[in-house]
Design a protein around this motif. Structure first.
Motif, PDB file in Angstrom:
ATOM      1  N   GLN A 279      49.242  38.032  15.057  1.00 35.99           N
ATOM      2  CA  GLN A 279      47.956  38.577  14.606  1.00 35.99           C
ATOM      3  C   GLN A 279      46.758  37.963  15.326  1.00 35.99           C
ATOM      4  OE1 GLN A 279      47.817  41.186  12.423  1.00 35.99           O
ATOM      5  NE2 GLN A 279      50.034  41.113  12.669  1.00 35.99           N
ATOM      6  N   ALA A 280      46.998  36.990  16.191  1.00 37.96           N
ATOM      7  CA  ALA A 280      45.904  36.331  16.901  1.00 37.96           C
ATOM      8  C   ALA A 280      45.276  37.293  17.914  1.00 37.96           C
ATOM      9  CB  ALA A 280      46.412  35.081  17.616  1.00 37.96           C
ATOM     10  N   PRO A 281      43.942  37.259  18.050  1.00 36.48           N
ATOM     11  CA  PRO A 281      43.295  38.114  19.051  1.00 36.48           C
ATOM     12  C   PRO A 281      43.772  37.754  20.463  1.00 36.48           C
ATOM     13  CG  PRO A 281      41.667  37.064  17.613  1.00 36.48           C
ATOM     14  CD  PRO A 281      42.990  36.451  17.299  1.00 36.48           C
ATOM     15  N   VAL A 282      43.878  38.769  21.301  1.00 34.56           N
ATOM     16  CA  VAL A 282      44.306  38.595  22.690  1.00 34.56           C
ATOM     17  C   VAL A 282      43.212  39.152  23.594  1.00 34.56           C
ATOM     18  CG1 VAL A 282      46.015  39.243  24.437  1.00 34.56           C
ATOM     19  CG2 VAL A 282      46.747  38.798  22.083  1.00 34.56           C
ATOM     20  N   ARG A 283      42.911  38.416  24.633  1.00 35.04           N
ATOM     21  CA  ARG A 283      41.967  38.916  25.644  1.00 35.04           C
ATOM     22  C   ARG A 283      42.678  38.931  26.985  1.00 35.04           C
ATOM     23  NH1 ARG A 283      35.815  37.137  27.111  1.00 35.04           N
ATOM     24  NH2 ARG A 283      35.562  38.754  28.665  1.00 35.04           N
ATOM     25  N   VAL A 284      42.778  40.098  27.569  1.00 33.88           N
ATOM     26  CA  VAL A 284      43.392  40.264  28.885  1.00 33.88           C
ATOM     27  C   VAL A 284      42.278  40.560  29.880  1.00 33.88           C
ATOM     28  CG1 VAL A 284      45.018  41.597  30.283  1.00 33.88           C
ATOM     29  CG2 VAL A 284      45.533  41.123  27.870  1.00 33.88           C
ATOM     30  N   GLY A 285      42.325  39.895  31.013  1.00 34.73           N
ATOM     31  CA  GLY A 285      41.331  40.133  32.049  1.00 34.73           C
ATOM     32  C   GLY A 285      40.112  39.262  31.891  1.00 34.73           C
ATOM     33  N   THR A 286      38.974  39.785  32.330  1.00 32.71           N
ATOM     34  CA  THR A 286      37.743  39.009  32.389  1.00 32.71           C
ATOM     35  C   THR A 286      36.530  39.914  32.243  1.00 32.71           C
ATOM     36  OG1 THR A 286      36.452  37.497  33.774  1.00 32.71           O
ATOM     37  CG2 THR A 286      37.689  39.193  34.909  1.00 32.71           C
ATOM     38  N   ALA A 287      35.416  39.330  31.882  1.00 35.40           N
ATOM     39  CA  ALA A 287      34.141  40.053  31.837  1.00 35.40           C
ATOM     40  C   ALA A 287      33.332  39.810  33.107  1.00 35.40           C
ATOM     41  CB  ALA A 287      33.334  39.618  30.611  1.00 35.40           C
ATOM     42  N   TYR A 288      33.868  39.058  34.062  1.00 37.48           N
ATOM     43  CA  TYR A 288      33.150  38.834  35.312  1.00 37.48           C
ATOM     44  C   TYR A 288      32.811  40.167  35.963  1.00 37.48           C
ATOM     45  CZ  TYR A 288      34.718  33.913  35.424  1.00 37.48           C
ATOM     46  OH  TYR A 288      34.957  32.596  35.157  1.00 37.48           O
ATOM     47  N   PRO A 289      31.628  40.266  36.557  1.00 34.75           N
ATOM     48  CA  PRO A 289      31.290  41.492  37.288  1.00 34.75           C
ATOM     49  C   PRO A 289      32.061  41.535  38.610  1.00 34.75           C
ATOM     50  CG  PRO A 289      29.533  39.872  37.526  1.00 34.75           C
ATOM     51  CD  PRO A 289      30.522  39.298  36.550  1.00 34.75           C
ATOM     52  N   PRO A 290      32.335  42.750  39.111  1.00 38.53           N
ATOM     53  CA  PRO A 290      32.954  42.855  40.437  1.00 38.53           C
ATOM     54  C   PRO A 290      32.028  42.248  41.486  1.00 38.53           C
ATOM     55  CG  PRO A 290      33.007  44.961  39.276  1.00 38.53           C
ATOM     56  CD  PRO A 290      32.138  44.040  38.480  1.00 38.53           C
ATOM     57  N   PRO A 291      32.538  41.629  42.505  1.00 41.85           N
ATOM     58  CA  PRO A 291      33.941  41.494  42.872  1.00 41.85           C
ATOM     59  C   PRO A 291      34.595  40.242  42.298  1.00 41.85           C
ATOM     60  CG  PRO A 291      32.597  40.606  44.626  1.00 41.85           C
ATOM     61  CD  PRO A 291      31.633  41.105  43.556  1.00 41.85           C
ATOM     62  N   TYR A 292      33.874  39.515  41.431  1.00 41.71           N
ATOM     63  CA  TYR A 292      34.349  38.214  40.948  1.00 41.71           C
ATOM     64  C   TYR A 292      35.452  38.322  39.903  1.00 41.71           C
ATOM     65  CZ  TYR A 292      29.991  37.124  43.276  1.00 41.71           C
ATOM     66  OH  TYR A 292      28.974  37.041  44.191  1.00 41.71           O
ATOM     67  N   ASP A 293      35.760  39.529  39.461  1.00 36.44           N
ATOM     68  CA  ASP A 293      36.782  39.745  38.446  1.00 36.44           C
ATOM     69  C   ASP A 293      38.196  39.796  39.012  1.00 36.44           C
ATOM     70  OD1 ASP A 293      36.239  42.148  39.781  1.00 36.44           O
ATOM     71  OD2 ASP A 293      36.703  43.367  38.030  1.00 36.44           O
ATOM     72  N   ALA A 294      38.352  40.077  40.302  1.00 42.69           N
ATOM     73  CA  ALA A 294      39.658  40.384  40.893  1.00 42.69           C
ATOM     74  C   ALA A 294      40.723  39.317  40.636  1.00 42.69           C
ATOM     75  CB  ALA A 294      39.508  40.629  42.393  1.00 42.69           C
ATOM     76  N   GLN A 295      40.386  38.041  40.813  1.00 42.86           N
ATOM     77  CA  GLN A 295      41.395  36.979  40.703  1.00 42.86           C
ATOM     78  C   GLN A 295      41.772  36.667  39.251  1.00 42.86           C
ATOM     79  OE1 GLN A 295      38.483  36.703  42.359  1.00 42.86           O
ATOM     80  NE2 GLN A 295      38.898  36.105  44.455  1.00 42.86           N
ATOM     81  N   CYS A 296      41.066  37.272  38.297  1.00 38.33           N
ATOM     82  CA  CYS A 296      41.287  36.943  36.880  1.00 38.33           C
ATOM     83  C   CYS A 296      41.682  38.150  36.037  1.00 38.33           C
ATOM     84  CB  CYS A 296      40.015  36.320  36.300  1.00 38.33           C
ATOM     85  SG  CYS A 296      39.449  34.857  37.184  1.00 38.33           S
ATOM     86  N   ARG A 297      41.932  39.283  36.642  1.00 37.32           N
ATOM     87  CA  ARG A 297      42.202  40.524  35.905  1.00 37.32           C
ATOM     88  C   ARG A 297      43.457  40.496  35.061  1.00 37.32           C
ATOM     89  NH1 ARG A 297      40.907  44.573  40.736  1.00 37.32           N
ATOM     90  NH2 ARG A 297      38.632  44.472  40.631  1.00 37.32           N
ATOM     91  N   GLU A 298      44.452  39.718  35.477  1.00 36.71           N
ATOM     92  CA  GLU A 298      45.742  39.727  34.775  1.00 36.71           C
ATOM     93  C   GLU A 298      45.956  38.525  33.869  1.00 36.71           C
ATOM     94  OE1 GLU A 298      48.975  40.586  37.497  1.00 36.71           O
ATOM     95  OE2 GLU A 298      47.564  41.647  38.796  1.00 36.71           O
ATOM     96  N   ARG A 299      44.995  37.648  33.790  1.00 39.07           N
ATOM     97  CA  ARG A 299      45.150  36.493  32.894  1.00 39.07           C
ATOM     98  C   ARG A 299      45.147  36.996  31.450  1.00 39.07           C
ATOM     99  NH1 ARG A 299      39.052  33.839  33.344  1.00 39.07           N
ATOM    100  NH2 ARG A 299      38.094  35.457  32.081  1.00 39.07           N
TER     101      ARG A 299
END
Length: 151
Positions: free
Chosen positions: A8-28
């Motif tokens: 039941q714990a909240p899950v956050r996938v990816g990032t709120a970083y704006p492009p192009p800074y989001d690419a390396q963190c999209r799958e975390r």
């Protein structure tokens, strides 16, 4: 009951970083354990970091302190001092106001699991020394103050 139901714990996938800074963190993937426990002043996450992904862009906080412990796998801690390999059982901590940017990179061929703990002070600011980004309480800006958009 105080035991956290991980399902039941909240899950956050990816990032709120704006492009192009989001690419390396999209799958975390972060299992937000502190939120599940109702904590307000302490963030606690179980970070699942697939091969090739980063925990974040390299950053430091004005007011927040952070601690990480590798639970499974291997990551590379990148700081101003260079790179250090962290394996299961290894830990690192980052003091508020220390301008030594840091992040974790998974350069291995298997998922890494990391426990992240950090304080949640109001109005914290995050600095990203390698890229044109600052994190303000109400969103991301470029270093000249121009907004990227709401968080």
């Amino acid at each position: 009951m105080k035991k956290i139901d991980l399902a039941q714990a909240p899950v956050r996938v990816g990032t709120a970083y704006p492009p192009p800074y989001d690419a390396q963190c999209r799958e975390r993937k972060r299992l937000r354990l502190g939120l599940a426990a109702g904590l307000k002043q302490l963030g606690v996450n179980q970070l699942r970091l697939p091969p090739g992904q980063w925990s974040s862009q390299r950053h430091w906080h004005h007011a927040s302190e952070e601690f990480v412990m590798v639970l499974e796998g291997e990551v590379v801690l990148v700081t101003d001092a260079g790179e250090e390999v962290l394996r299961a059982g290894d830990c690192a901590g980052f003091r508020a106001g220390d301008p030594d940017g840091h992040h974790l990179q998974n350069r291995s061929d298997r998922e890494a699991v990391v426990l992240e703990v950090g304080t949640n002070p109001p109005n914290d600011v995050g600095e990203y020394p390698d890229i044109d980004l600052r994190a303000l309480p109400d969103g991301y800006v470029r270093k000249d103050g121009t907004r990227y958009g709401p968080r």
